[in-house]
Scaffold this motif. Structure first.
Motif, PDB file in Angstrom:
ATOM      1  N   ALA A  28       0.836  -1.206   0.000  1.00  0.00           N
ATOM      2  CA  ALA A  28       0.000   0.000   0.000  1.00  0.00           C
ATOM      3  C   ALA A  28       0.868   1.252   0.000  1.00  0.00           C
ATOM      4  CB  ALA A  28      -0.932   0.002   1.205  1.00  0.00           C
ATOM      5  N   PRO A  53      -5.809  10.306  -8.654  1.00  0.00           N
ATOM      6  CA  PRO A  53      -6.213   9.568  -7.463  1.00  0.00           C
ATOM      7  C   PRO A  53      -5.000   8.935  -6.771  1.00  0.00           C
ATOM      8  CG  PRO A  53      -7.661   9.036  -9.294  1.00  0.00           C
ATOM      9  CD  PRO A  53      -6.535   9.858  -9.855  1.00  0.00           C
ATOM     10  N   LYS A  55      -4.822   6.202  -4.304  1.00  0.00           N
ATOM     11  CA  LYS A  55      -5.514   5.141  -3.557  1.00  0.00           C
ATOM     12  C   LYS A  55      -4.754   4.757  -2.288  1.00  0.00           C
ATOM     13  CE  LYS A  55      -8.645   4.427  -6.836  1.00  0.00           C
ATOM     14  NZ  LYS A  55      -9.980   4.908  -6.727  1.00  0.00           N
ATOM     15  N   SER A  56      -3.416   4.794  -2.334  1.00  0.00           N
ATOM     16  CA  SER A  56      -2.617   4.405  -1.175  1.00  0.00           C
ATOM     17  C   SER A  56      -2.823   5.364   0.003  1.00  0.00           C
ATOM     18  CB  SER A  56      -1.126   4.341  -1.534  1.00  0.00           C
ATOM     19  OG  SER A  56      -0.665   5.609  -1.957  1.00  0.00           O
ATOM     20  N   GLY A  58      -5.897   6.908   0.351  1.00  0.00           N
ATOM     21  CA  GLY A  58      -7.346   6.979   0.539  1.00  0.00           C
ATOM     22  C   GLY A  58      -7.986   8.139  -0.212  1.00  0.00           C
ATOM     23  N   ASP A  60      -9.601   9.229  -3.570  1.00  0.00           N
ATOM     24  CA  ASP A  60     -10.164   8.667  -4.798  1.00  0.00           C
ATOM     25  C   ASP A  60     -10.272   9.673  -5.936  1.00  0.00           C
ATOM     26  OD1 ASP A  60     -10.452   6.196  -3.583  1.00  0.00           O
ATOM     27  OD2 ASP A  60     -12.448   6.652  -2.842  1.00  0.00           O
TER      28      ASP A  60
END
Length: 104
Positions: A28, A53, A55-56, A58, A60
């Protein structure tokens, strides 16, 4: 004998869980984010990045954010307008860039 087997099974399960969590966290954190340098503040050890984004972290949605840098030398390797890939983590004082390089 049966008791020893249960003990070994518990130890193996705990080890598998620990390894899974460790590798999951590393994966992550190791996710590269693509972005563009918008501003550099060497005296404060900060960089403003417009990125997609993350993602790692959070995130989006694409956004522009100010990040602290773990190593101030990272700021000398880029200039405003450069396309970069970077990795960041959430720290006590906000988000911190831990790795960054010019995009290829």
């Amino acid at each position: 004998m049966e008791r020893a087997m249960k003990s070994i099974t518990r130890i193996a399960a705990a080890l598998a869980l620990t390894l899974g969590l460790t590798f999951g966290a590393a994966a992550a954190q190791g996710a590269s984010i693509s972005g563009e340098v918008k501003k550099i503040d060497e005296s404060a050890g900060k960089i403003t990045l417009k990125h997609g984004p993350a993602k790692s972290l959070g995130m989006d949605e694409p956004m522009t954010m100010v990040y602290r840098v773990k190593d101030p030398a990272l700021l000398k390797q880029v200039k405003v307008g450069d396309k970069v890939t970077f990795e960041a983590e959430e720290a006590a004082a906000g988000y911190m860039v831990t790795r960054m390089e010019k995009a290829k």
